[in-house]
Scaffold this active site. Structure first.
Site, PDB file in Angstrom:
ATOM      1  N   GLY A   1      -1.346   7.695  -5.797  1.00  0.00           N
ATOM      2  CA  GLY A   1      -0.261   7.448  -6.366  1.00  0.00           C
ATOM      3  C   GLY A   1      -0.615   6.631  -7.649  1.00  0.00           C
ATOM      4  O   GLY A   1       0.309   5.990  -8.259  1.00  0.00           O
ATOM      5  N   TYR A  19       0.988  -1.125  -0.008  1.00  0.00           N
ATOM      6  CA  TYR A  19      -0.036  -0.079  -0.088  1.00  0.00           C
ATOM      7  C   TYR A  19       0.936   1.319  -0.085  1.00  0.00           C
ATOM      8  O   TYR A  19       1.994   1.178   0.476  1.00  0.00           O
ATOM      9  CB  TYR A  19      -1.011  -0.086   1.046  1.00  0.00           C
ATOM     10  CG  TYR A  19      -2.130  -0.970   1.159  1.00  0.00           C
ATOM     11  CD1 TYR A  19      -3.355  -0.733   0.664  1.00  0.00           C
ATOM     12  CD2 TYR A  19      -1.811  -2.274   1.424  1.00  0.00           C
ATOM     13  CE1 TYR A  19      -4.362  -1.610   0.827  1.00  0.00           C
ATOM     14  CE2 TYR A  19      -2.925  -3.145   1.413  1.00  0.00           C
ATOM     15  CZ  TYR A  19      -4.122  -2.901   1.095  1.00  0.00           C
ATOM     16  OH  TYR A  19      -5.175  -3.573   0.903  1.00  0.00           O
ATOM     17  N   GLU A  20       0.469   2.476  -0.793  1.00  0.00           N
ATOM     18  CA  GLU A  20       1.037   3.472  -0.757  1.00  0.00           C
ATOM     19  C   GLU A  20       1.442   4.253   0.500  1.00  0.00           C
ATOM     20  O   GLU A  20       2.382   5.004   0.542  1.00  0.00           O
ATOM     21  CB  GLU A  20       0.689   4.417  -1.643  1.00  0.00           C
ATOM     22  CG  GLU A  20      -0.622   5.324  -1.411  1.00  0.00           C
ATOM     23  CD  GLU A  20      -1.281   6.055  -2.263  1.00  0.00           C
ATOM     24  OE1 GLU A  20      -0.688   7.192  -2.338  1.00  0.00           O
ATOM     25  OE2 GLU A  20      -2.165   5.556  -3.256  1.00  0.00           O
ATOM     26  N   SER A  21       0.953   3.934   1.647  1.00  0.00           N
ATOM     27  CA  SER A  21       1.356   4.386   2.852  1.00  0.00           C
ATOM     28  C   SER A  21       2.651   3.841   3.358  1.00  0.00           C
ATOM     29  O   SER A  21       3.019   4.409   4.228  1.00  0.00           O
ATOM     30  CB  SER A  21       0.109   4.292   3.897  1.00  0.00           C
ATOM     31  OG  SER A  21      -0.247   2.905   3.949  1.00  0.00           O
ATOM     32  N   GLY A  22       3.110   2.822   2.603  1.00  0.00           N
ATOM     33  CA  GLY A  22       4.572   2.188   2.992  1.00  0.00           C
ATOM     34  C   GLY A  22       4.438   0.978   3.512  1.00  0.00           C
ATOM     35  O   GLY A  22       5.506   0.432   3.987  1.00  0.00           O
TER      36      GLY A  22
END
Length: 272
Positions: free
Chosen positions: A149, A68-71
């Site tokens: 993203g 996920y783009e939150s890391g």
């Protein structure tokens, strides 16, 4: 295995299902999960893509690494996450990295197999709008969540899958705003822009599956879900939707797939 059908498809479909014990959304979500069979890693968008990716982990691809783009890398949420910032993603992840590292190293480095995206509008070349839509004369524009993203995901993953409901509002001849490039205006556009990967390879809807034609890159209907017809798909598309000569019907959902999907959704509702 999928079966071949004629031009009229078979049966009818409704929003609540075709009497066989499942609904159109469930057909879409289960087939979207099946599309991840064999993938090693998936960069997941929130919403329908997250439902499909988490279902895939519970059915066709238990080893799938969700990113996920939150890391978060290797998240194994016990329920559908409410957002990319849901603590469940970090709590169940193999690793949590900074957002710059996620994009600069993992995504732009070409280390993710599949990007899974949703869309508010989609055109015939699988370009995506999630920014703004026109609402007619004398009405303000409809503002959407924006890019997030998605442009980087579509540009850098090995391939891209898209999931959305099949309606005339969603499948349009021209986008009101190009948020994320799919195949641009046709073959060669991605390569000319230096984009890695194959770009969108499948669009899974609640009526069937569309794939880009190998020569033109224009989306064509390659499979119908049980109960859907070619006429329904064409009526729900605002361009002249082409139909593949070897049109097939997707397999009906299994009890295991339906149970896993419904359990995921129920857990998500409880969390919300």
């Amino acid at each position: 295995m999928s079966g071949t059908v004629g031009d009229t498809g078979r049966g009818t479909a409704s929003d609540t299902g075709d009497g066989a014990g499942w609904g159109r959304d469930e057909l879409m979500e289960i087939n979207a999960a099946r599309a991840l069979t064999g993938a090693r890693s998936c960069f997941v968008g929130i919403g329908l893509p997250s439902t499909a990716a988490n279902l895939a982990r519970r059915t066709v691809n238990p080893g799938l690494v969700l990113v996920y783009e939150s890391g978060t890398i290797g998240s194994r949420p016990t329920r559908l996450p409410l957002s990319i910032g849901d603590g469940e993603l970090a709590d169940t992840a193999d690793a949590v990295v900074s957002v710059p590292e996620m994009f600069n190293y993992w995504l732009q480095g070409g280390r993710i197999d599949v990007g899974f995206l949703g869309a508010a509008q989609l055109d015939r070349f699988a370009n995506i709008n999630t920014t703004v839509v026109g609402r007619g004369p004398d009405r303000p524009e409809g503002r959407l969540p924006g890019a997030g993203g998605a442009p980087e995901i579509a540009a850098n993953c090995g391939e891209v899958l898209i999931v959305l409901r099949h309606t005339r509002r969603n499948l349009v001849p021209a986008l009101d705003f190009v948020t994320t490039l799919g195949h641009g205006t046709g073959p060669g556009d991605r390569a000319a822009l230096g984009m890695r990967g194959a770009g969108p390879t499948a669009v899974i809807t609640d009526l069937g599956i569309l794939r880009p034609h190998p020569e033109t890159a224009e989306l064509e209907l390659t499979a119908l879900h049980p109960g859907a017809t070619v006429e329904q798909a064409r009526e729900a598309t605002r361009w002249d939707l082409r139909v593949a000569g070897n049109l097939t019907v997707t397999e009906a959902p299994t009890e295991a797939e339906l149970s896993a999907l419904r359990a995921l959704k129920a857990a998500g509702r409880r969390a919300a």
